[in-house]
Motif scaffolding. Sequence first.
Motif, PDB file in Angstrom:
ATOM      1  N   TRP A   1      10.137  -3.154   2.691  1.00  0.00           N
ATOM      2  CA  TRP A   1      10.934  -2.922   1.478  1.00  0.00           C
ATOM      3  C   TRP A   1      11.663  -4.188   1.064  1.00  0.00           C
ATOM      4  O   TRP A   1      11.666  -4.585  -0.107  1.00  0.00           O
ATOM      5  CB  TRP A   1      11.905  -1.779   1.750  1.00  0.00           C
TER       6      TRP A   1
ATOM      7  N   GLY B   1      10.876  -5.788  -2.400  1.00  0.00           N
ATOM      8  CA  GLY B   1      11.819  -5.322  -3.401  1.00  0.00           C
ATOM      9  C   GLY B   1      13.049  -6.187  -3.606  1.00  0.00           C
ATOM     10  O   GLY B   1      13.668  -6.127  -4.664  1.00  0.00           O
TER      11      GLY B   1
ATOM     12  N   LYS C   1      11.977  -2.609  -7.426  1.00  0.00           N
ATOM     13  CA  LYS C   1      12.747  -1.998  -6.327  1.00  0.00           C
ATOM     14  C   LYS C   1      12.181  -0.641  -5.964  1.00  0.00           C
ATOM     15  O   LYS C   1      11.959  -0.331  -4.805  1.00  0.00           O
ATOM     16  CB  LYS C   1      14.211  -1.856  -6.757  1.00  0.00           C
TER      17      LYS C   1
ATOM     18  N   SER D   1       8.710  -0.873  -4.378  1.00  0.00           N
ATOM     19  CA  SER D   1       8.698  -1.300  -2.982  1.00  0.00           C
ATOM     20  C   SER D   1       9.170  -0.183  -2.073  1.00  0.00           C
ATOM     21  O   SER D   1       8.659  -0.007  -0.960  1.00  0.00           O
ATOM     22  CB  SER D   1       9.591  -2.525  -2.807  1.00  0.00           C
ATOM     23  N   LEU D   2      10.150   0.586  -2.580  1.00  0.00           N
ATOM     24  CA  LEU D   2      10.628   1.717  -1.781  1.00  0.00           C
ATOM     25  C   LEU D   2       9.506   2.716  -1.561  1.00  0.00           C
ATOM     26  O   LEU D   2       9.305   3.230  -0.449  1.00  0.00           O
ATOM     27  CB  LEU D   2      11.800   2.373  -2.512  1.00  0.00           C
TER      28      LEU D   2
ATOM     29  N   ALA E   1       7.008   1.348   0.971  1.00  0.00           N
ATOM     30  CA  ALA E   1       7.527   1.421   2.334  1.00  0.00           C
ATOM     31  C   ALA E   1       7.508   2.857   2.848  1.00  0.00           C
ATOM     32  O   ALA E   1       7.138   3.121   3.992  1.00  0.00           O
ATOM     33  CB  ALA E   1       8.942   0.847   2.380  1.00  0.00           C
TER      34      ALA E   1
END
Lengths: 127, 255, 498
Positions: A22, A26, B2, B5-6, B9
Amino acid sequence: MEWLQINYNYLLVIVLLMIGLWAMIGKNNLVKKCIGMCIFQNAIIMFFISMGAKAGSTIPILNYTKVNGVKTYFTEASMYANPLTQILMLTAIVVGVATLGMALTLVQKIYSEYGTCEEDEILKKIG
Amino acid sequence: MKVLSLIIALVMGALLTVILDDLPAWGDPNSPANAHVSAYYLENAYEQTHVPNVVTAVLADYRGFDTMFETGVVFVAVIGIMGILRREDDPKSSKKSFKRPPHQPPDPVITGVATRFIVPFMQIFGLYVIAHGHYSPGGGFQGGVILGASIILMAMTGELKSALERMTEDWFIIMTGLGFLIFAGVGLACMFYGGNFLDYSALAPLFGGTPQEAAITARYHAMLWVEIGVGFTVMSSMFAIYSYLASDGWMDRGL
Amino acid sequence: MEQQYPVLIVIIPMFTAMVLTLAGWFKPAVCQPLAVVGLLGSFLSAVATLTKVSAGGVISYRLGGWEPPFGIEYRVDGLNALVLVMVSLVALLVAIFARKPVEKELGNKISNFYTLFVLLVTGLLGMTITGDAFNLYVLLEIAALTSYALLAMGRGRAYMATFNYVILGTIGACFYLFGVGLLLIKTGSLNMVDIGSILPQLAGSQTVLIAFGFLMAGVWIKMALFPFHGWLPNAYTYAPTATSCLVAPLMTKVSVYIMLRIMFTVYSADWIFNVIQWKPVVMILAVVAILMGSFFALAQRDIKRMLTYLIVAEIGYMVGGAWTGTTAGLTGTIYHIMADGLMTVCLFMVIGSVVYRKGKANFESFKDAFQSMPWTMSALIIGGLSMIGVPPTCGFFSKWYLISGAYQSSDYAFIVALLISSLVNAILFIRIVETAFFSATPSEIPDPHSHHEVDYADSPVSMLIPMWVSALALIAMGLYTGEIVTRWIQPILPGGLI
């Protein structure tokens, strides 16, 4: 639940892998991305090392007894932790150091080029 | 980005939780990873190499080729960082938007004395770790890092320049290459004696005793040479990476 | 001596790199000749290995003298041997080509450049030849670190592009390592053949499936397959000329080779195409990669950037061909690894020459190029024809095999994508050639009576020779397609394919 009490190492690895991935994708700050990279690599290192653990074993340096001045080494595999995974991870640690060095070098260059480490600001300056 | 990517993951985490049941229990001595290849090392390493530290035996001999390229990775990092960062022109002529803060020469009284006291012990310990890697935890990488740290310590408490006087740029570049060359040279020597690359037992003619004993002695000694090569590379490369990163490539002053 | 050829392929460039560091630190001028000599030695060893493999079958070389799976093994079959020859040939050509551009672009970093260059080749060759899953990871990292450094030497925007590549490349390598770890925890071995012999006993294990997913994801990131391709165009565009000539043809191709090795040596064709049902998904990725790459290439004004998007499309070809699950498709993929390596290097060298002469490579700089750089532009035409897929260049034959493979497995979308991509390539190259040949744009048609003078300024001979060797190799490879396929590719195709 009982299974978890024994095998929580895998869960820890998964959580660390998720945090690392992450952060690498991110996060906006380049240094934080580097930190994410470290977490990600270390999660894998922990996975390998915990894979090589054996209950009730010691470090993989052979023990011996001395009888009349003659050393006899104990070579039962169950007495010692797995040497293979430790060696693999020694390599992975070195690779991690080298990659981190390279990434930080680039961050330094980017900072001296654009004066910032925030990705969105850099992209704005590139235009 | 963001959110994306969360999601990535979380998907990866979910995929991995599926297999939790399938993985062997933690600490199980009979799991495949602990049984198949690694048990062979533990059972035969002493007999074949006379090195009780199985990690060293596997690192420098059974999987020595990996270790050689591991040294190569460090070497690549130094050359790469040098290639990106090193500057040859005068620092004052730089016209970048980013200005370096003014330089304040350090005045290390307490840390300077302490460093002067600690560094010799660190270096002796580093040499011990390299040399004693056959019997105790240690080896070229660990010892090399300790030696490198001792030089970095000098650079951090005093000035980068004062450390660079003791370990000049010429020296650490040559030593980084030399360490790698020692490792690979041992492998090449094995080829000249008729064995495969890095097959240390081919060096047996250099040692006395019955052929079998000589082969084991050759492995034992070659491992030490290899570790020394690794120590060279790691020590100088740690300091090289530090000095390039800390001085932003100017090689004039540290942090 | 004869049995040492496999290891010589890797260690000759490695020793060259060390000598280069020491010699180049004091005298940078010796670097390029030394690098050429080292890579020539590596190329000759690779050719010797190839002839030995075609005569006597698989070669197994034990590093350190330990028997596999306890020691590391070099395992050379026809597949590696062909890729090794291709990689070492391309590296040799680029090393010859690099002399002038490196002097011009990287004046004071010559010794660094050649050291990293040779080490990158070492890494790629080592990845190709090794039979050990973890040794592959170490060499993957060597290749990755050297390519980061080489790409970042482009300065300016190259730093940010390379940083993104570092992050994604590390994710890819870590995924690969994690996949190897999952295999190690189930099989206890690192030798690819040994893992392959243990895996059938673990049929139905979820871990093995997830491990396959991680290995594939890692390799796909490294080769820039469609959803993971974001890093490639920027990183390659802003790199120095000589770097992109080396990295662009080789990195992705070697990654494709690793994918094939994982699919067919570690896992088996039967397991991949009959047990798990991933084929439709991967085919969609391949088709989207081809279409995306082609259309983005169409939109570029900078020719180098256009070529980087074509690489993304070519990756789609190879992944799609391998995943059709047919012998023809796999033959096409293996053949295309070599064909694409050669044609990419040819085109990148042409672009590099134009950049060397004119400063940059957009359509503007191609104006009148036919008069000023006739030899360079002729090489461009051969490379372009191969990219489009016109016989007798090898690009035609790889597409032929890929399409017939896709036809056998009824992947019609893949066929359509291949044809569209060929069409787009044709448009792109005709556009370049048109600019180069009929220089004037409609608004400034030259007066036919006034003599239109253009200075003759072709690339230096040291750049023309490797360019033409690669261009002629494209035709030669096309002419000897039957020979290559029957002699080397067919014996290594795994069982269990349609």
